[in-house]
Scaffold this motif. Structure first.
Motif, PDB file in Angstrom:
ATOM      1  N   TRP A  88       1.093  -1.532   0.202  1.00  0.00           N
ATOM      2  CA  TRP A  88      -0.123   0.271   0.096  1.00  0.00           C
ATOM      3  C   TRP A  88       0.886   1.357  -0.194  1.00  0.00           C
ATOM      4  N   ILE A  89       2.157   1.550   0.750  1.00  0.00           N
ATOM      5  CA  ILE A  89       2.460   2.217   0.822  1.00  0.00           C
ATOM      6  C   ILE A  89       3.625   2.227   0.663  1.00  0.00           C
ATOM      7  N   LYS A  90       4.365   0.951   0.333  1.00  0.00           N
ATOM      8  CA  LYS A  90       5.734   1.522  -0.044  1.00  0.00           C
ATOM      9  C   LYS A  90       6.148   1.559  -1.838  1.00  0.00           C
ATOM     10  N   THR A  91       4.940   0.409  -2.439  1.00  0.00           N
ATOM     11  CA  THR A  91       5.404   0.072  -3.523  1.00  0.00           C
ATOM     12  C   THR A  91       4.777   0.573  -4.434  1.00  0.00           C
ATOM     13  N   HIS A  92       3.254   0.999  -3.761  1.00  0.00           N
ATOM     14  CA  HIS A  92       1.725   2.196  -4.495  1.00  0.00           C
ATOM     15  C   HIS A  92       1.952   3.512  -4.456  1.00  0.00           C
ATOM     16  N   GLN A  93       2.118   3.539  -2.839  1.00  0.00           N
ATOM     17  CA  GLN A  93       2.052   5.236  -2.243  1.00  0.00           C
ATOM     18  C   GLN A  93       0.910   5.695  -2.486  1.00  0.00           C
ATOM     19  N   LEU A  94       0.465   4.950  -2.566  1.00  0.00           N
ATOM     20  CA  LEU A  94      -1.262   5.850  -2.239  1.00  0.00           C
ATOM     21  C   LEU A  94      -0.899   5.932  -0.955  1.00  0.00           C
ATOM     22  N   ASP A  95      -2.903   7.359  -0.687  1.00  0.00           N
ATOM     23  CA  ASP A  95      -2.645   7.539   0.223  1.00  0.00           C
ATOM     24  C   ASP A  95      -3.555   7.044   1.561  1.00  0.00           C
ATOM     25  N   HIS A  96      -3.535   7.433   2.898  1.00  0.00           N
ATOM     26  CA  HIS A  96      -4.284   6.093   3.704  1.00  0.00           C
ATOM     27  C   HIS A  96      -5.392   5.930   3.145  1.00  0.00           C
TER      28      HIS A  96
END
Length: 72
Positions: free
Chosen positions: A49-57
């Motif tokens: 979620w965070i590192k691979t795709h840099q999605l919002d919370h």
């Protein structure tokens, strides 16, 4: 991402959309219980979620489901 996590994400997204409509948002925490009973799986989801795709919370459930189904 392991297949069991993919399956869980798809099921949760389907459930949330069915309950609250296509505009419902969620975070990766939606795929886990309130207690951290599987830290490795939680980190796998967080990394995707965070590192691979840099999605919002919070992201739309339909967007997340589509990404997982497409194998992203």
């Amino acid at each position: 991402m392991r297949q069991s996590l993919r399956d869980k994400i798809i099921a949760v997204c389907d459930q949330k959309v069915a309950q609250k409509g296509e505009n419902v948002g969620l975070s990766f925490y939606a795929f886990f219980a309130n207690r951290n009973d599987d830290p490795a799986l939680l980190m796998e989801a967080a990394t995707w979620w965070i590192k691979t795709h840099q999605l919002d919370h919070f992201e739309k459930a339909i967007k997340i489901r589509e990404m997982v189904v497409d194998g992203k």
